[in-house]
Write an enzyme that holds these catalytic residues in place. Structure first.
Site: not given
Ligand code: PXP
Length: 240
Positions: A45, A153, A193
């Site tokens: 990100h 997603e 997430h």
């Molecule tokens: N998917 C998205 C869209 C996210 O914003 C994030 C966090 O940057 C993740 C997955 C991964 O989340 P985590 O770091 O909590 O596993």
């Protein structure tokens, strides 16, 4: 044996580096190790404030890895311009709030339809696959369809929180219904997430989810196990 795909989010390697503004640990090296360990894509990100991953990181990662590169990003015009230059294999549009610790919810496609449409069209023109990070709500999935993207997603943030078991079960059912609906609408269905080595065991049962994107828990586990074993451990939970 079939298994759900795994995208590894390596932002937290950069978080550690930026805590001291050192040159290590290098997120690009982490990306290569995760790739070798068998994951299916690398996720980062690039925030507007570049508080962890930096612009230089994303160009280096794109050059080094052979598996798909999924750039999580906001719809801010400057970040869309950067993505047009970088040309990641995939862009996942997420909401971004400067004060948040991490992404707090899905992007509200209904409320921000025109703005999201503009970003989607610019990215699609550059042949970048677009994914939309949304809460498990039907009207959001319908809006994603209208926007003409191929991937959604589903936000598993609520499910992943420390909430009572009954509430978590309801949240899991809500995700399942959303995944089913998205699959019927012919989306490639991803989810992510807050997922970890414990809660993955329940959510992996949802067959409609084709990919999980996981970062924080795997990078944390890598402190004790090393990155490659931490990735492999998560992969072992994704076998069907
Ligand atoms: N998917 C998205 C869209 C996210 O914003 C994030 C966090 O940057 C993740 C997955 C991964 O989340 P985590 O770091 O909590 O596993």
């Amino acid at each position: 044996m079939r298994r759900t795909k795994l995208g590894i989010n390596i932002d937290h390697v950069a978080t550690l580096r930026q805590a001291r503004f050192t040159t290590y640990p290098d997120p690009a090296t982490a990306a290569v190790i995760a790739e070798k360990a068998g994951c299916d894509s690398i996720v980062t990100h690039l925030r507007k404030d570049q508080r962890h991953i930096q612009k230089e990181d994303v160009f280096l990662i794109k050059d080094l890895i052979k598996i798909p590169f999924n750039l999580e990003m906001s719809i801010a015009a400057s970040i869309v311009s950067l993505a047009e230059t970088l040309k990641p294999d995939q862009a996942t549009l997420v909401p971004e709030n400067r004060k948040e610790l991490t992404t707090e919810g899905g992007i509200d496609l209904v409320k921000n339809y025109k703005k999201v449409e503009k970003a989607v069209n610019r990215l699609k023109k550059k042949k970048i696959k677009v994914s939309l990070f949304i809460d498990p709500i039907k009207k959001q999935i319908k809006a994603a369809k209208d926007l003409g993207v191929e991937i959604v997603e589903i936000n598993t943030g609520q499910f992943s929180q420390k909430i009572p078991k009954e509430k978590q079960k309801k949240e899991l059912e809500r995700i399942k219904r959303a995944a089913l609906f998205a699959k019927e609408k012919k989306f490639f269905v991803a989810a992510g997430h807050g997922l970890d080595y414990e809660n993955i065991k329940k959510i992996v049962e949802i067959n409609e989810i084709q990919e999980f994107n996981i970062g924080h828990s795997i990078i944390c586990e890598s402190i004790f196990l090393g990155l490659a074993p931490a990735v492999k451990k998560m992969l072992s939970f994704l076998k069907k």
